[in-house]
Scaffold this motif. Structure first.
Motif, PDB file in Angstrom:
ATOM      1  N   THR A 137       0.861  -1.175   0.000  1.00 15.36           N
ATOM      2  CA  THR A 137       0.000   0.000   0.000  1.00 15.36           C
ATOM      3  C   THR A 137       0.898   1.226   0.000  1.00 15.36           C
ATOM      4  O   THR A 137       1.672   1.442   0.931  1.00 15.36           O
ATOM      5  N   THR A 139       1.605   5.408  -1.909  1.00 12.75           N
ATOM      6  CA  THR A 139       1.220   6.526  -2.756  1.00 12.75           C
ATOM      7  C   THR A 139       2.481   7.301  -3.083  1.00 12.75           C
ATOM      8  O   THR A 139       3.495   7.170  -2.394  1.00 12.75           O
ATOM      9  N   ARG A 156      -4.948  14.114   0.183  1.00  8.16           N
ATOM     10  CA  ARG A 156      -4.843  13.110  -0.877  1.00  8.16           C
ATOM     11  C   ARG A 156      -4.112  11.864  -0.381  1.00  8.16           C
ATOM     12  O   ARG A 156      -4.522  10.739  -0.665  1.00  8.16           O
ATOM     13  N   GLU A 159      -6.368   9.807   1.820  1.00  8.54           N
ATOM     14  CA  GLU A 159      -7.371   9.123   0.992  1.00  8.54           C
ATOM     15  C   GLU A 159      -6.747   7.957   0.229  1.00  8.54           C
ATOM     16  O   GLU A 159      -7.274   6.844   0.220  1.00  8.54           O
ATOM     17  N   ASP A 160      -5.603   8.192  -0.397  1.00  7.10           N
ATOM     18  CA  ASP A 160      -4.921   7.135  -1.156  1.00  7.10           C
ATOM     19  C   ASP A 160      -4.595   5.927  -0.294  1.00  7.10           C
ATOM     20  O   ASP A 160      -4.658   4.786  -0.755  1.00  7.10           O
ATOM     21  N   SER A 162      -6.124   5.101   2.538  1.00 11.00           N
ATOM     22  CA  SER A 162      -7.293   4.704   3.349  1.00 11.00           C
ATOM     23  C   SER A 162      -7.038   4.876   4.836  1.00 11.00           C
ATOM     24  O   SER A 162      -7.301   3.984   5.648  1.00 11.00           O
TER      25      SER A 162
END
Length: 168
Positions: A137, A139, A156, A159-160, A162
């Motif tokens: 996981t 970003t 962002r 959000e990316d 979670s």
């Protein structure tokens, strides 16, 4: 650090661990070669893994969310991933990417190195970070965008990945 007496905001415990690990493996932060073959099954890896787990427990005990910064971790991510797995920590990664020419120019000004060598180091670090987090996981954050609008980028990122931060 002698080239920046105020520091670069890195955690000294982890910078020291990274420096000692790389040194024992026969490389340094400014070595563009790949990590030595078999380093993940070495005695050095095993020793540093235990030390890293202890360091994480001391530095971040009880903190549900934490972040640290040290560019060397791009090269040593397998060690961190093992430690976090052993500690049952949720792993998410934020890869912050700065323009290669900016990095090379900074290294040129600070160390007197050629631009091509700086770009080669940039490539090594970015490649290792991307390869080591493949399937994890993660970003990507562009350094300039983070500086331009930190709040937007943080939103962002959360959000990316979670991540829901608790409200006060």
């Amino acid at each position: 650090s002698t080239d920046n007496v105020r520091g670069f905001w890195e955690n000294k415990r982890f910078v020291d661990l990274h420096e000692r690990t790389m040194s024992e493996l026969g490389i340094s932060w400014d070595d563009p070669r790949p990590m030595p073959y078999g380093w993940r099954s070495s005695e050095i890896y095993a020793r540093r893994l235990e030390e890293l787990e202890d360091g994480i427990s001391v530095e971040f005990s009880g903190d549900p969310y934490w972040v640290f910064k040290d560019p060397r971790v791009c090269r040593l991510l397998p060690l961190w991933m093992s430690a976090l797995s052993n500690l049952n920590g949720r792993q998410t990664y934020i890869l912050t990417v700065r323009h290669p020419l900016e990095v090379a120019s900074s290294l040129n000004a600070r160390n007197g190195w050629g631009i091509s060598f700086g770009e080669l180091l940039w490539l090594r670090y970015v490649f290792d970070a991307a390869a080591n987090t493949d399937g994890a996981t993660r970003t990507v954050v562009l350094y300039d965008e983070l500086l331009a609008d930190p709040q937007k980028e943080l939103s962002r990122i959360l959000e990316d990945l979670s991540i829901s931060l608790p409200s006060d």
